[in-house]
Design a protein around this motif. Structure first.
Motif, PDB file in Angstrom:
ATOM      1  N   LYS A 307      51.004  73.461  46.740  1.00 59.26           N
ATOM      2  CA  LYS A 307      51.741  72.289  47.244  1.00 59.26           C
ATOM      3  C   LYS A 307      51.435  72.034  48.729  1.00 59.26           C
ATOM      4  N   THR A 308      50.143  72.011  49.035  1.00 62.81           N
ATOM      5  CA  THR A 308      49.719  71.890  50.428  1.00 62.81           C
ATOM      6  C   THR A 308      48.607  70.859  50.574  1.00 62.81           C
ATOM      7  N   VAL A 309      48.660  70.119  51.660  1.00 59.95           N
ATOM      8  CA  VAL A 309      47.564  69.248  52.076  1.00 59.95           C
ATOM      9  C   VAL A 309      47.053  69.739  53.418  1.00 59.95           C
ATOM     10  N   GLN A 310      45.767  70.038  53.500  1.00 62.94           N
ATOM     11  CA  GLN A 310      45.169  70.354  54.788  1.00 62.94           C
ATOM     12  C   GLN A 310      44.614  69.072  55.384  1.00 62.94           C
ATOM     13  N   LEU A 311      45.075  68.743  56.590  1.00 60.71           N
ATOM     14  CA  LEU A 311      44.712  67.484  57.205  1.00 60.71           C
ATOM     15  C   LEU A 311      43.197  67.362  57.388  1.00 60.71           C
ATOM     16  N   PRO A 312      42.676  66.133  57.412  1.00 63.46           N
ATOM     17  CA  PRO A 312      41.230  65.942  57.494  1.00 63.46           C
ATOM     18  C   PRO A 312      40.608  66.564  58.745  1.00 63.46           C
TER      19      PRO A 312
END
Length: 417
Positions: A307-312
Motif C-alpha cells: 500500500k505504498t507509492v514511491q514518488l517519481p
C-alpha cells in the motif's frame, strides 16, 4: 514492515486497458491510501468517501492509493509496435564542398551545430523478459537482446549493458564468458557453485556474485534447478572497441542473509518510517568513492512496502530491473515528463512479475507503486557506476524539482560545493 523476498510458485500478470479518463492529482501521498483502480483518484472523490489521508480510517471507508498521474496510463510497447522518430538527414558540408578529398581527409564530417547538437538515436526500449521466456526445463541462456531496436551490431539490452537469465537443471553445468569489466550474477532461485580461474563460489537463492574482468569461461553448476540473472558491461566495451584486460576489483559475494539483516538494521533506525524507500545500495571496497558494486555497475536491493507509492524520480543511467517478488498490482509507472505538481504525464505501466526483468530508460521519470498487501522486492542493476564517476548520474526526485520550479529556478546540477 519488510518481509523476506520470495519467488512464488505461481504468478499473475495484470493486463491493462488504456484509460480514457484519468483525473489530475494535486499531490502524491505515500502509503496512506489503497486504490482498487490504477487511475488517479481526485481529492473530491476522496472527500466524498470520507477517507481523508489518515492511517487507520474506518472500516466502511474504501481506502485508495493515490498515484501521481495526469492523463492516461498506457500499455507498454512491444518489439513489433515500436516506432522510431525519424528526422531529416542534416547537411554534411565537407562532402558538399570538397567531394574529391582523399586519404586521411576522407573520413571527416562537418555539420551545422544547432541541427545536430542533440541527434535522435534509437531510444532505449521499455521492454521486458519474464519467467515465461525461460520456462522450458532445459539448461541454457536467454538474453534480453534488443540490439535490433538499439541499432547495435552486438547483443545489448541497453547501450552499455546486456541482461540475461541462465537456467541450469539439477546436476548440469552452464558455461558463460564475456569480454566485460564487470559481471553480476544474482541468484533468482536454486543453489550451486561457480568455478572460474578466480576461484570457486557457492551460491543460493538471493545471493549475488560480482566478477571483474575475466577472459576465460566460468562454469555454473546447479545442485537443484537454478536461475541466475546475469548483467555485464560487454556492450560498452564493444562500442569502444576495447577488451577488458585489467581487473579493477576483487571477486565479491553478497549473501542473502547478510543483505536482509542490513535492511532490517536500517528499518530499525530512528526516522526510518518516514523514508520513501527502504533499500540498500551495494558497494565494494575498491569503489569507496562511487559507492557502487563495480566501476561501471550499480545495484540497489529495494523493497516497496504494501500500500505504498514511491514518488517519481529519474536518473541518467539505464535500469535493468529484476523483480525478485511481488504480489498482484505492483508496478512501475514511467513518463518522459511530469507536470507542475509532480504527476507523471501519460505514463507507461510496467507490471512486476517475480523472476522477470524490465527496462527503465535513462532520463524517464518513474514511480514504483504497490497496491497489494505484501511487500515487493526489486533489484535494479544499472550502468550508474560509470555515470556516478563522471558526475553525470543526476538522480532527481519530483518534490525537489517541483519546489525549485515554484521558486522560479531550475537546477542544472546538484550542489557539490
Amino acid at each position: 514492515q519488510t518481509s523476506e523476498p520470495h519467488l512464488p510458485k505461481t504468478q499473475t500478470t495484470t493486463t491493462l486497458q488504456p484509460r480514457t479518463e484519468t483525473r489530475i492529482m494535486q499531490k502524491a501521498f505515500i502509503g496512506l491510501c489503497l486504490a482498487h483502480s490504477i487511475a488517479a483518484v481526485s481529492p473530491t472523490v476522496m472527500e466524498k468517501q470520507q477517507c481523508g489521508f489518515v492511517a487507520g480510517a474506518s472500516e466502511d471507508c474504501e481506502l485508495r492509493i493515490v498515484v501521481p498521474v495526469q492523463g492516461n496510463i498506457q500499455l507498454p510497447p512491444t518489439p513489433s509496435n515500436y516506432t522510431l522518430i525519424s528526422e531529416d538527414e542534416p547537411t554534411e558540408y565537407l562532402d558538399r564542398l570538397f567531394r574529391d578529398r582523399e586519404g586521411a581527409l576522407r573520413p571527416g564530417r562537418v555539420y551545422e551545430y544547432e541541427s545536430v547538437s542533440n541527434p535522435k538515436l534509437n531510444p532505449v526500449p521499455i521492454l521486458s523478459l519474464g519467467d515465461s521466456d525461460y520456462a522450458e526445463n532445459v539448461t541454457g541462456i536467454v538474453s534480453a537482446d534488443f540490439s535490433e531496436l538499439l541499432g547495435t551490431e552486438y547483443p545489448a539490452t541497453s547501450p552499455n549493458l546486456l541482461a540475461s537469465f541462465i537456467k541450469i537443471m539439477p546436476g548440469e553445468t552452464q558455461e558463460t564468458v564475456a569480454d566485460a569489466t564487470s559481471q553480476a550474477f544474482y541468484v533468482v532461485s536454486g543453489n550451486g557453485t561457480t568455478e572460474s580461474d578466480l576461484g570457486t563460489f557457492e551460491w543460493g537463492t538471493g545471493d549475488m556474485v560480482v566478477i571483474p574482468a575475466l577472459s576465460t569461461a566460468m562454469k555454473h553448476t546447479a545442485s537443484e534447478m537454478a536461475v541466475l540473472y546475469w548483467v555485464h558491461d560487454g556492450p560498452l566495451l564493444s562500442y569502444l572497441g576495447v577488451t577488458a584486460d585489467k581487473r579493477k576489483f576483487e571477486p565479491t559475494v553478497y549473501k542473502k542473509e547478510m543483505l536482509l539483516e542490513c535492511v532490517e538494521e536500517i528499518r530499525r533506525e530512528p526516522g526510518a518510517e518516514g523514508r520513501n524507500r527502504m533499500g540498500i545500495l551495494l558497494g565494494n571496497k575498491d569503489t569507496e568513492k562511487t559507492k557502487t558494486i563495480s566501476h561501471t555497475l550499480w545495484a540497489l536491493l529495494n523493497t516497496i512496502p504494501a500500500k505504498t507509492v514511491q514518488l517519481p524520480h529519474k536518473h541518467n543511467s539505464v535500469a535493468l530491473d529484476l523483480c525478485i517478488s511481488a504480489g498482484p498490482n505492483t508496478y512501475t509507472l514511467m513518463s518522459r515528463q511530469i507536470d507542475d505538481e509532480g504527476n507523471l504525464v501519460d505514463p507507461v505501466r510496467m507490471d512486476w512479475t517475480a523472476g522477470g526483468m524490465f527496462v527503465t530508460p535513462p532520463g524517464w521519470w518513474h514511480s514504483h507503486v504497490n497496491e497489494g498487501g505484501e511487500p515487493g522486492w526489486v533489484l535494479p542493476l544499472q550502468d550508474a557506476g560509470l555515470y556516478t564517476y563522471q558526475r553525470s548520474l543526476d538522480i532527481r526526485f519530483s518534490p525537489d524539482s517541483i519546489k525549485q520550479y515554484k521558486e522560479h529556478r531550475i537546477a542544472g546540477v546538484m550542489d557539490q560545493f
